[in-house]
Write a protein that holds these residues in place. Structure first.
Motif, PDB file in Angstrom:
ATOM      1  N   GLN A 124       0.820  -1.199   0.000  1.00  0.00           N
ATOM      2  CA  GLN A 124       0.000   0.000   0.000  1.00  0.00           C
ATOM      3  C   GLN A 124       0.870   1.272   0.000  1.00  0.00           C
ATOM      4  OE1 GLN A 124       0.117  -2.451   2.291  1.00  0.00           O
ATOM      5  NE2 GLN A 124      -1.799  -2.625   3.409  1.00  0.00           N
ATOM      6  N   HIS A 125       0.207   2.378  -0.242  1.00  0.00           N
ATOM      7  CA  HIS A 125       0.854   3.683  -0.055  1.00  0.00           C
ATOM      8  C   HIS A 125       1.050   3.875   1.446  1.00  0.00           C
ATOM      9  CE1 HIS A 125       1.192   8.111   0.095  1.00  0.00           C
ATOM     10  NE2 HIS A 125       1.762   7.946  -1.098  1.00  0.00           N
ATOM     11  N   TYR A 126       2.137   4.546   1.828  1.00  0.00           N
ATOM     12  CA  TYR A 126       2.434   4.689   3.267  1.00  0.00           C
ATOM     13  C   TYR A 126       1.311   5.341   4.043  1.00  0.00           C
ATOM     14  CZ  TYR A 126       3.947   9.478   2.093  1.00  0.00           C
ATOM     15  OH  TYR A 126       4.007  10.773   1.651  1.00  0.00           O
ATOM     16  N   SER A 127       0.566   6.236   3.430  1.00  0.00           N
ATOM     17  CA  SER A 127      -0.526   6.897   4.151  1.00  0.00           C
ATOM     18  C   SER A 127      -1.642   5.914   4.506  1.00  0.00           C
ATOM     19  CB  SER A 127      -1.081   8.070   3.341  1.00  0.00           C
ATOM     20  OG  SER A 127      -1.620   7.617   2.112  1.00  0.00           O
ATOM     21  N   ASP A 128      -1.754   4.835   3.724  1.00  0.00           N
ATOM     22  CA  ASP A 128      -2.787   3.835   3.991  1.00  0.00           C
ATOM     23  C   ASP A 128      -2.450   2.920   5.163  1.00  0.00           C
ATOM     24  OD1 ASP A 128      -4.308   4.799   1.844  1.00  0.00           O
ATOM     25  OD2 ASP A 128      -3.340   3.434   0.424  1.00  0.00           O
ATOM     26  N   VAL A 129      -1.202   2.870   5.586  1.00  0.00           N
ATOM     27  CA  VAL A 129      -0.827   2.020   6.724  1.00  0.00           C
ATOM     28  C   VAL A 129      -0.549   2.836   7.990  1.00  0.00           C
ATOM     29  CG1 VAL A 129       0.064   0.169   5.275  1.00  0.00           C
ATOM     30  CG2 VAL A 129       1.618   1.910   6.113  1.00  0.00           C
ATOM     31  N   HIS A 130      -0.620   4.151   7.881  1.00  0.00           N
ATOM     32  CA  HIS A 130      -0.288   5.014   9.020  1.00  0.00           C
ATOM     33  C   HIS A 130      -1.121   4.674  10.260  1.00  0.00           C
ATOM     34  CE1 HIS A 130       0.894   8.653  11.213  1.00  0.00           C
ATOM     35  NE2 HIS A 130      -0.388   8.768  11.510  1.00  0.00           N
ATOM     36  N   VAL A 131      -2.430   4.639  10.127  1.00  0.00           N
ATOM     37  CA  VAL A 131      -3.308   4.409  11.283  1.00  0.00           C
ATOM     38  C   VAL A 131      -3.048   3.033  11.890  1.00  0.00           C
ATOM     39  CG1 VAL A 131      -5.715   4.129  12.028  1.00  0.00           C
ATOM     40  CG2 VAL A 131      -5.081   6.028  10.531  1.00  0.00           C
ATOM     41  N   GLU A 132      -2.856   2.022  11.050  1.00  0.00           N
ATOM     42  CA  GLU A 132      -2.568   0.680  11.559  1.00  0.00           C
ATOM     43  C   GLU A 132      -1.260   0.657  12.340  1.00  0.00           C
ATOM     44  OE1 GLU A 132      -2.192  -3.930   9.963  1.00  0.00           O
ATOM     45  OE2 GLU A 132      -2.470  -2.316   8.517  1.00  0.00           O
ATOM     46  N   LEU A 133      -0.246   1.340  11.833  1.00  0.00           N
ATOM     47  CA  LEU A 133       1.033   1.426  12.545  1.00  0.00           C
ATOM     48  C   LEU A 133       0.874   2.126  13.885  1.00  0.00           C
ATOM     49  CD1 LEU A 133       3.552   2.367   9.726  1.00  0.00           C
ATOM     50  CD2 LEU A 133       3.565   0.296  11.098  1.00  0.00           C
ATOM     51  N   VAL A 134       0.149   3.231  13.894  1.00  0.00           N
ATOM     52  CA  VAL A 134      -0.061   3.980  15.144  1.00  0.00           C
ATOM     53  C   VAL A 134      -0.755   3.095  16.172  1.00  0.00           C
ATOM     54  CG1 VAL A 134      -1.313   5.904  16.200  1.00  0.00           C
ATOM     55  CG2 VAL A 134      -0.022   6.259  14.075  1.00  0.00           C
ATOM     56  N   ARG A 135      -1.805   2.411  15.768  1.00  0.00           N
ATOM     57  CA  ARG A 135      -2.538   1.541  16.705  1.00  0.00           C
ATOM     58  C   ARG A 135      -1.644   0.435  17.255  1.00  0.00           C
ATOM     59  NH1 ARG A 135      -7.957   1.376  13.123  1.00  0.00           N
ATOM     60  NH2 ARG A 135      -8.880   3.291  13.927  1.00  0.00           N
ATOM     61  N   LEU A 136      -0.875  -0.193  16.367  1.00  0.00           N
ATOM     62  CA  LEU A 136       0.022  -1.264  16.797  1.00  0.00           C
ATOM     63  C   LEU A 136       1.051  -0.747  17.795  1.00  0.00           C
ATOM     64  CD1 LEU A 136       1.212  -4.140  16.493  1.00  0.00           C
ATOM     65  CD2 LEU A 136       2.517  -3.267  14.543  1.00  0.00           C
ATOM     66  N   LEU A 137       1.670   0.376  17.478  1.00  0.00           N
ATOM     67  CA  LEU A 137       2.719   0.903  18.350  1.00  0.00           C
ATOM     68  C   LEU A 137       2.166   1.493  19.642  1.00  0.00           C
ATOM     69  CD1 LEU A 137       5.028   2.382  15.600  1.00  0.00           C
ATOM     70  CD2 LEU A 137       5.473   0.376  17.037  1.00  0.00           C
TER      71      LEU A 137
END
Length: 98
Positions: free
Chosen positions: A10-23
């Motif tokens: 995906q484009h990095y903006s599409d994984v931003h929220v998932e990364l934030v939640r995980l971290l």
């Protein structure tokens, strides 16, 4: 220094929220934003680890500290859901003032 780069389609903006939640589930002291680039800063004591797209189209794990326990923890947390390319000899970013 760049310690790892995430691999995803995906484009990095599409994984931003998932990364934030995980971290956020692993690191309570976290700041983040998405404006042009995606950036996530994780703090522990005097140490800071950045997971951002400032120098790549994929998120990279960065720190000023070569022997960072926090970097190892962040990479471990990210590897639960994402594939990463780790740089065992961390690569210089070109500027170290993130």
């Amino acid at each position: 220094m760049i310690f790892a780069e995430l691999q995803y389609e995906q484009h990095y903006s599409d994984v931003h929220v998932e990364l934030v939640r995980l971290l956020q589930s692993a690191f309570p002291n976290l700041q983040h934003g998405l404006q042009g680039d995606s950036w996530i800063w994780i703090f522990e004591g005097e140490e800071k680890v950045a997971v951002d797209t400032f120098s790549s189209m994929k998120h990279q794990v960065k720190s000023d500290h070569l022997d960072s326990g926090l970097v190892k923890q962040v990479i471990s947390a990210l590897s639960e859901k994402f594939q990463l390319t780790e740089f065992y000899d961390p690569e210089p970013e070109g500027h170290e003032d993130f």
